[in-house]
Scaffold this motif. Structure first.
Motif, PDB file in Angstrom:
ATOM      1  N   PRO A 150       0.972  -1.169  -0.144  1.00 35.46           N
ATOM      2  CA  PRO A 150      -0.076   0.030  -0.067  1.00 35.46           C
ATOM      3  C   PRO A 150       0.805   1.290  -0.113  1.00 35.46           C
ATOM      4  CG  PRO A 150       0.101  -0.918   2.355  1.00 35.46           C
ATOM      5  CD  PRO A 150       0.773  -2.002   1.270  1.00 35.46           C
ATOM      6  N   ALA A 151       0.274   2.232  -0.498  1.00 32.81           N
ATOM      7  CA  ALA A 151       0.944   3.705  -0.938  1.00 32.81           C
ATOM      8  C   ALA A 151       1.069   4.140   1.054  1.00 32.81           C
ATOM      9  CB  ALA A 151       0.104   4.520  -1.503  1.00 32.81           C
ATOM     10  N   GLY A 152       2.333   4.686   1.232  1.00 32.50           N
ATOM     11  CA  GLY A 152       2.322   5.237   2.492  1.00 32.50           C
ATOM     12  C   GLY A 152       2.613   6.746   2.463  1.00 32.50           C
ATOM     13  N   TRP A 153       2.766   7.058   3.624  1.00 30.67           N
ATOM     14  CA  TRP A 153       3.131   8.752   3.730  1.00 30.67           C
ATOM     15  C   TRP A 153       4.577   8.904   3.106  1.00 30.67           C
ATOM     16  CZ3 TRP A 153       0.719  12.284   7.881  1.00 30.67           C
ATOM     17  CH2 TRP A 153      -0.542  11.740   8.075  1.00 30.67           C
ATOM     18  N   SER A 154       4.625  10.361   2.617  1.00 28.45           N
ATOM     19  CA  SER A 154       6.040  10.584   2.031  1.00 28.45           C
ATOM     20  C   SER A 154       7.030  10.417   3.404  1.00 28.45           C
ATOM     21  CB  SER A 154       5.784  11.989   1.671  1.00 28.45           C
ATOM     22  OG  SER A 154       7.235  12.485   1.518  1.00 28.45           O
ATOM     23  N   PRO A 155       8.040   9.681   2.976  1.00 32.27           N
ATOM     24  CA  PRO A 155       9.192   9.417   4.022  1.00 32.27           C
ATOM     25  C   PRO A 155       9.787  10.873   4.151  1.00 32.27           C
ATOM     26  CG  PRO A 155       9.513   8.482   1.989  1.00 32.27           C
ATOM     27  CD  PRO A 155       8.334   8.819   1.778  1.00 32.27           C
ATOM     28  N   GLY A 156       9.999  11.469   3.190  1.00 27.80           N
ATOM     29  CA  GLY A 156      10.688  12.913   3.534  1.00 27.80           C
ATOM     30  C   GLY A 156       9.963  13.746   4.087  1.00 27.80           C
ATOM     31  N   ARG A 157       8.808  13.690   4.181  1.00 32.77           N
ATOM     32  CA  ARG A 157       7.876  14.723   4.922  1.00 32.77           C
ATOM     33  C   ARG A 157       7.713  14.017   6.372  1.00 32.77           C
ATOM     34  NH1 ARG A 157       2.677  15.551   0.959  1.00 32.77           N
ATOM     35  NH2 ARG A 157       4.138  14.426  -0.535  1.00 32.77           N
ATOM     36  N   LEU A 158       7.778  12.813   6.639  1.00 32.32           N
ATOM     37  CA  LEU A 158       7.610  12.456   8.012  1.00 32.32           C
ATOM     38  C   LEU A 158       9.098  12.676   8.595  1.00 32.32           C
ATOM     39  CD1 LEU A 158       6.089   8.670   7.380  1.00 32.32           C
ATOM     40  CD2 LEU A 158       5.013  10.770   8.491  1.00 32.32           C
ATOM     41  N   ALA A 159      10.273  12.474   7.895  1.00 34.00           N
ATOM     42  CA  ALA A 159      11.320  12.938   8.409  1.00 34.00           C
ATOM     43  C   ALA A 159      11.309  14.135   8.944  1.00 34.00           C
ATOM     44  CB  ALA A 159      12.511  12.637   7.533  1.00 34.00           C
ATOM     45  N   LEU A 160      11.010  15.233   8.058  1.00 39.05           N
ATOM     46  CA  LEU A 160      10.608  16.738   8.404  1.00 39.05           C
ATOM     47  C   LEU A 160       9.910  16.780   9.711  1.00 39.05           C
ATOM     48  CD1 LEU A 160      12.006  19.338   7.758  1.00 39.05           C
ATOM     49  CD2 LEU A 160      10.189  19.508   5.965  1.00 39.05           C
ATOM     50  N   ILE A 161       8.806  16.265   9.777  1.00 38.55           N
ATOM     51  CA  ILE A 161       7.979  16.206  10.748  1.00 38.55           C
ATOM     52  C   ILE A 161       8.791  15.898  12.141  1.00 38.55           C
ATOM     53  CG2 ILE A 161       5.746  15.100  12.022  1.00 38.55           C
ATOM     54  CD1 ILE A 161       4.587  14.972   9.193  1.00 38.55           C
ATOM     55  N   THR A 162       9.440  14.776  12.127  1.00 40.79           N
ATOM     56  CA  THR A 162      10.250  14.234  13.242  1.00 40.79           C
ATOM     57  C   THR A 162      11.252  15.413  13.632  1.00 40.79           C
ATOM     58  OG1 THR A 162      10.035  12.268  12.468  1.00 40.79           O
ATOM     59  CG2 THR A 162      11.816  12.541  13.992  1.00 40.79           C
ATOM     60  N   VAL A 163      11.660  16.348  12.660  1.00 37.17           N
ATOM     61  CA  VAL A 163      12.864  17.253  13.140  1.00 37.17           C
ATOM     62  C   VAL A 163      12.021  18.358  13.639  1.00 37.17           C
ATOM     63  CG1 VAL A 163      14.159  18.983  11.941  1.00 37.17           C
ATOM     64  CG2 VAL A 163      14.567  16.647  11.361  1.00 37.17           C
ATOM     65  N   PHE A 164      10.955  18.782  13.210  1.00 38.67           N
ATOM     66  CA  PHE A 164      10.301  19.715  13.857  1.00 38.67           C
ATOM     67  C   PHE A 164       9.639  19.519  15.110  1.00 38.67           C
ATOM     68  CE2 PHE A 164       8.732  21.315   9.316  1.00 38.67           C
ATOM     69  CZ  PHE A 164       9.955  21.990   9.359  1.00 38.67           C
ATOM     70  N   GLN A 165       9.230  18.219  15.473  1.00 42.28           N
ATOM     71  CA  GLN A 165       8.777  17.845  16.861  1.00 42.28           C
ATOM     72  C   GLN A 165      10.084  17.956  17.664  1.00 42.28           C
ATOM     73  OE1 GLN A 165       7.557  13.701  15.862  1.00 42.28           O
ATOM     74  NE2 GLN A 165       5.536  14.413  16.029  1.00 42.28           N
ATOM     75  N   MET A 166      11.200  17.439  17.242  1.00 41.79           N
ATOM     76  CA  MET A 166      12.284  17.659  18.151  1.00 41.79           C
ATOM     77  C   MET A 166      12.694  19.071  18.512  1.00 41.79           C
ATOM     78  SD  MET A 166      13.351  14.668  19.132  1.00 41.79           S
ATOM     79  CE  MET A 166      15.222  14.949  19.540  1.00 41.79           C
ATOM     80  N   ALA A 167      12.502  19.930  17.561  1.00 46.14           N
ATOM     81  CA  ALA A 167      12.789  21.307  17.593  1.00 46.14           C
ATOM     82  C   ALA A 167      11.811  22.181  18.618  1.00 46.14           C
ATOM     83  CB  ALA A 167      13.037  21.936  16.060  1.00 46.14           C
ATOM     84  N   GLU A 168      10.674  21.706  18.500  1.00 51.04           N
ATOM     85  CA  GLU A 168       9.760  22.555  19.311  1.00 51.04           C
ATOM     86  C   GLU A 168       9.434  21.406  20.570  1.00 51.04           C
ATOM     87  OE1 GLU A 168       8.210  24.971  18.784  1.00 51.04           O
ATOM     88  OE2 GLU A 168       9.219  25.590  16.752  1.00 51.04           O
ATOM     89  N   ASN A 169      10.315  20.507  20.777  1.00 50.20           N
ATOM     90  CA  ASN A 169      10.118  19.636  22.312  1.00 50.20           C
ATOM     91  C   ASN A 169       8.806  19.134  22.370  1.00 50.20           C
ATOM     92  OD1 ASN A 169      11.446  18.507  24.320  1.00 50.20           O
ATOM     93  ND2 ASN A 169      10.693  20.068  25.889  1.00 50.20           N
ATOM     94  N   LEU A 170       8.415  18.443  21.117  1.00 50.86           N
ATOM     95  CA  LEU A 170       7.194  18.095  21.044  1.00 50.86           C
ATOM     96  C   LEU A 170       7.150  16.442  21.154  1.00 50.86           C
ATOM     97  CD1 LEU A 170       5.203  20.149  18.786  1.00 50.86           C
ATOM     98  CD2 LEU A 170       4.925  20.526  21.122  1.00 50.86           C
ATOM     99  N   THR A 171       8.193  15.846  21.306  1.00 51.54           N
ATOM    100  CA  THR A 171       8.348  14.422  21.272  1.00 51.54           C
ATOM    101  C   THR A 171       7.822  13.758  22.593  1.00 51.54           C
ATOM    102  OG1 THR A 171      10.549  14.629  22.382  1.00 51.54           O
ATOM    103  CG2 THR A 171      10.518  14.668  20.081  1.00 51.54           C
ATOM    104  N   VAL A 172       7.311  12.779  22.514  1.00 50.92           N
ATOM    105  CA  VAL A 172       6.578  11.800  23.677  1.00 50.92           C
ATOM    106  C   VAL A 172       7.741  11.241  24.426  1.00 50.92           C
ATOM    107  CG1 VAL A 172       4.955   9.915  24.188  1.00 50.92           C
ATOM    108  CG2 VAL A 172       4.588  11.341  22.253  1.00 50.92           C
ATOM    109  N   LYS A 173       7.671  11.239  25.578  1.00 48.30           N
ATOM    110  CA  LYS A 173       8.679  11.015  26.514  1.00 48.30           C
ATOM    111  C   LYS A 173       7.973   9.636  27.445  1.00 48.30           C
ATOM    112  CE  LYS A 173      11.423  14.801  26.410  1.00 48.30           C
ATOM    113  NZ  LYS A 173      11.808  16.004  27.057  1.00 48.30           N
ATOM    114  N   PHE A 174       8.338   8.465  27.216  1.00 45.92           N
ATOM    115  CA  PHE A 174       7.811   7.454  28.077  1.00 45.92           C
ATOM    116  C   PHE A 174       8.670   7.238  29.151  1.00 45.92           C
ATOM    117  CE2 PHE A 174       6.967   6.467  23.493  1.00 45.92           C
ATOM    118  CZ  PHE A 174       5.534   6.300  23.583  1.00 45.92           C
ATOM    119  N   PRO A 175       7.732   6.962  30.378  1.00 48.49           N
ATOM    120  CA  PRO A 175       8.572   6.821  31.676  1.00 48.49           C
ATOM    121  C   PRO A 175       9.382   5.431  31.714  1.00 48.49           C
ATOM    122  CG  PRO A 175       6.088   6.428  31.705  1.00 48.49           C
ATOM    123  CD  PRO A 175       6.336   6.961  30.327  1.00 48.49           C
ATOM    124  N   LEU A 176      10.435   5.276  32.287  1.00 46.63           N
ATOM    125  CA  LEU A 176      11.131   4.145  32.250  1.00 46.63           C
ATOM    126  C   LEU A 176      10.780   3.269  33.523  1.00 46.63           C
ATOM    127  CD1 LEU A 176      14.741   5.398  31.478  1.00 46.63           C
ATOM    128  CD2 LEU A 176      12.921   4.384  30.025  1.00 46.63           C
TER     129      LEU A 176
END
Length: 83
Positions: free
Chosen positions: A57-83
Motif C-alpha cells: 500500500p502507498a504510505g506517507w511521504s518519507p521525506g515529509r515524515l522525516a521533516l515532521i520528526t525534526v520539527f517535533q524535536m525542535a519544538e520539544n514535542l516528542t513523547v517521553k515514555f517513563p522508564l
C-alpha cells in the motif's frame, strides 16, 4: 514507492500565516513556514526511494515524515515514555 513533489500549501493556510504576521508585526513566521520558504523540499522522496519496496500500500511521504520528526524535536514535542 513513487516519489512525489511536495504540494503547495493551501491558499487559506498562506492567507492565515500572512494575516497573523501582519497583525503581529515583527514576529517571525512559524518554523515549518520558514524552513519551507528558505529550503523548499528539504527531504525529497527520491532520496528515500531505495529504502522502500515496489509493492504494497502507498504510505506517507518519507521525506515529509522525516521533516515532521525534526520539527517535533525542535519544538520539544516528542513523547517521553517513563522508564
Amino acid at each position: 514507492m513513487e516519489p512525489q513533489p511536495w504540494p503547495e500549501p493551501a491558499s487559506e493556510v498562506v492567507r492565515a500565516v500572512r494575516a497573523v504576521r501582519a497583525k503581529n508585526y515583527g514576529c517571525g513566521v512559524p518554523l515549518p513556514v520558514a524552513v519551507r520558504d528558505r529550503l523548499g523540499e528539504l527531504f525529497a522522496d527520491a532520496e528515500f526511494a531505495e529504502a522502500f519496496g515496489a509493492s504494497g500500500p502507498a504510505g506517507w511521504s518519507p521525506g515529509r515524515l522525516a521533516l515532521i520528526t525534526v520539527f517535533q524535536m525542535a519544538e520539544n514535542l516528542t513523547v517521553k515514555f517513563p522508564l
